[in-house]
Scaffold this motif. Structure first.
Motif, PDB file in Angstrom:
ATOM      1  N   SER A  35       0.673  -1.086  -0.098  1.00 23.67           N
ATOM      2  CA  SER A  35       0.096   0.253  -0.002  1.00 23.67           C
ATOM      3  C   SER A  35       0.892   1.283   0.052  1.00 23.67           C
ATOM      4  O   SER A  35       1.931   1.294   0.330  1.00 23.67           O
ATOM      5  CB  SER A  35      -0.899   0.046   1.216  1.00 23.67           C
TER       6      SER A  35
ATOM      7  N   SER B 261      -4.530   7.896   1.435  1.00 22.04           N
ATOM      8  CA  SER B 261      -4.413   6.486   0.803  1.00 22.04           C
ATOM      9  C   SER B 261      -5.368   5.541   1.397  1.00 22.04           C
ATOM     10  O   SER B 261      -5.754   4.926   0.627  1.00 22.04           O
ATOM     11  CB  SER B 261      -3.063   6.133   1.052  1.00 22.04           C
ATOM     12  N   THR B 262      -5.701   5.610   2.612  1.00 25.69           N
ATOM     13  CA  THR B 262      -6.567   4.864   3.246  1.00 25.69           C
ATOM     14  C   THR B 262      -8.202   5.205   3.005  1.00 25.69           C
ATOM     15  O   THR B 262      -8.887   4.261   2.942  1.00 25.69           O
ATOM     16  CB  THR B 262      -6.504   4.900   4.965  1.00 25.69           C
ATOM     17  N   VAL B 263      -8.197   6.433   2.429  1.00 22.42           N
ATOM     18  CA  VAL B 263      -9.618   6.760   1.769  1.00 22.42           C
ATOM     19  C   VAL B 263      -9.856   6.350   0.431  1.00 22.42           C
ATOM     20  O   VAL B 263     -10.819   5.883   0.059  1.00 22.42           O
ATOM     21  CB  VAL B 263      -9.965   8.214   2.124  1.00 22.42           C
TER      22      VAL B 263
ATOM     23  N   PHE C 140      -7.741   4.281  -1.497  1.00 22.27           N
ATOM     24  CA  PHE C 140      -7.702   2.955  -1.431  1.00 22.27           C
ATOM     25  C   PHE C 140      -8.114   2.219  -0.137  1.00 22.27           C
ATOM     26  O   PHE C 140      -7.251   1.897   0.812  1.00 22.27           O
ATOM     27  CB  PHE C 140      -6.250   2.649  -2.035  1.00 22.27           C
ATOM     28  N   PRO C 141      -9.213   1.662  -0.247  1.00 21.54           N
ATOM     29  CA  PRO C 141      -9.860   1.237   1.058  1.00 21.54           C
ATOM     30  C   PRO C 141      -9.057   0.032   1.620  1.00 21.54           C
ATOM     31  O   PRO C 141      -9.036  -0.424   2.741  1.00 21.54           O
ATOM     32  CB  PRO C 141     -11.248   0.612   0.359  1.00 21.54           C
ATOM     33  N   GLU C 142      -8.472  -0.799   0.637  1.00 20.59           N
ATOM     34  CA  GLU C 142      -7.460  -2.130   1.109  1.00 20.59           C
ATOM     35  C   GLU C 142      -6.464  -1.736   2.021  1.00 20.59           C
ATOM     36  O   GLU C 142      -5.670  -2.422   2.608  1.00 20.59           O
ATOM     37  CB  GLU C 142      -6.955  -2.757  -0.168  1.00 20.59           C
ATOM     38  N   SER C 143      -6.169  -0.188   1.720  1.00 22.45           N
ATOM     39  CA  SER C 143      -4.914   0.055   2.420  1.00 22.45           C
ATOM     40  C   SER C 143      -5.199   0.484   4.049  1.00 22.45           C
ATOM     41  O   SER C 143      -5.374   1.588   4.577  1.00 22.45           O
ATOM     42  CB  SER C 143      -4.449   1.520   1.837  1.00 22.45           C
ATOM     43  N   THR C 144      -5.407  -0.674   4.754  1.00 24.43           N
ATOM     44  CA  THR C 144      -5.782  -0.588   6.149  1.00 24.43           C
ATOM     45  C   THR C 144      -4.539  -0.295   7.076  1.00 24.43           C
ATOM     46  O   THR C 144      -3.390  -1.009   6.828  1.00 24.43           O
ATOM     47  CB  THR C 144      -6.526  -1.694   6.667  1.00 24.43           C
TER      48      THR C 144
END
Length: 307
Positions: free
Chosen positions: A103, A270-272, A274-278
């Motif tokens: 990510s 990036s977390t918003v 790209f949702p997979e970027s937890t």
């Protein structure tokens, strides 16, 4: 009133730098990601950037004469520009490839190792000396990155290795720039750097592209949108210009401080996007520790090497 306007202009330059820097990283991730634009060819993307930047720099230097070329001899080009270009191409290649596996948030956390890698290369090249206090700082930065990596939910060994290799290549490029160019009295701004280095970097990337990506591109359907790649390359070039403007107006220290702010904003964005970027609490704690000691890790070295 004049002071207020100048201060406002400075903040505007910083804002443009932060937006462009964050935007280029997110843009590259979106283009390369198999879940979004689906163009998993990082070498090709890097070559597009290099060709675009080289052409624009040529026109700015030779046609419009925005900046003057430096006194470059064949010997300096062969012994200095070529090795610098090789590591520059490698850092971009490996750094962009990492987007395929990990990510954006985790990539920014790994970049806390940059001052450590650069200082180690400087010591190995004999341009700096290792001391006990610096070694302790290096250990603390590394511990922070390890904690951040341990807390990464989607940890990927291959992506991590690509990013770390890109960091090492970039560190070597920065040190070689100091050793090979600046000691010879040559100082390159972003435009003249791209004028001399971008074409050479393109040539270095051609071999890996021909062996690794061209065969796959020949058999796989490619989504090639010229407007997407043009705007992507233009954004990358504009970022280099913004760095030049901000440094000229404020200095390298301010750019580094703005870079720290940009990293935190980028992790959140990036977390918003790209949702997979937890991200986890361990990610944040590790990155906070690593980033703090990376920034305090010999401020003079950070200003000297990392922009």
């Amino acid at each position: 009133m004049m002071i207020s306007r100048q201060l406002l202009l400075t903040y505007l330059y910083l804002l443009i730098y932060i937006c462009l820097s964050s935007g280029v990283i997110l843009f590259n991730k979106w283009v390369l990601s198999p879940k979004y634009f689906k163009f998993p060819f990082p070498i090709t993307l890097t070559m597009i950037h290099m060709s675009f930047s080289g052409v624009v720099a040529f026109f700015l230097v030779r046609v419009f004469k925005v900046v003057a070329p430096v006194k470059m001899t064949f010997q300096i080009y062969a012994t200095s520009v070529i090795p610098i270009s090789a590591f520059f191409a490698s850092s971009l290649w490996f750094g962009n490839t990492a987007y395929l596996y990990i990510s954006v948030a985790f990539i920014q956390m790994l970049k806390a190792l940059m001052p450590v890698a650069t200082f180690i290369m400087a010591v190995l090249c004999g341009t700096d000396k290792l001391r006990r206090d610096l070694f302790l700082n290096m250990v603390l930065v590394s511990v922070g990155v390890v904690v951040s990596s341990y807390g990464e939910i989607h940890f990927n060994v291959i992506g991590t290795l690509y990013q770390v290799t890109g960091i090492v290549a970039e560190a070597l490029r920065l040190v070689l720039t100091q050793v090979l160019l600046q000691k010879k009295g040559l100082t390159l701004n972003p435009i003249t750097s791209l004028y001399y280095i971008a074409p050479c970097s393109f040539i270095f990337l051609f071999g890996p592209w021909y062996l690794l990506e061209k065969p796959e591109m020949d058999i796989s359907p490619i989504q090639f949108n010229y407007w997407i790649f043009f705007s992507n390359a233009l954004s990358a070039f504009a970022l280099n210009i913004s760095i030049f403007l901000v440094i000229g107006r404020t200095g390298a220290v301010t750019v580094r401080v703005a870079g720290v702010l940009k990293d935190w904003i980028l992790i959140a964005l990036s977390t918003v996007i790209f949702p997979e970027s937890t991200i986890t609490s361990l990610n944040i704690i590790g990155y906070a520790v690593g980033n703090y000691y990376a920034f305090s890790f010999r401020r003079d070295i950070i200003c000297k090497w990392i922009l």
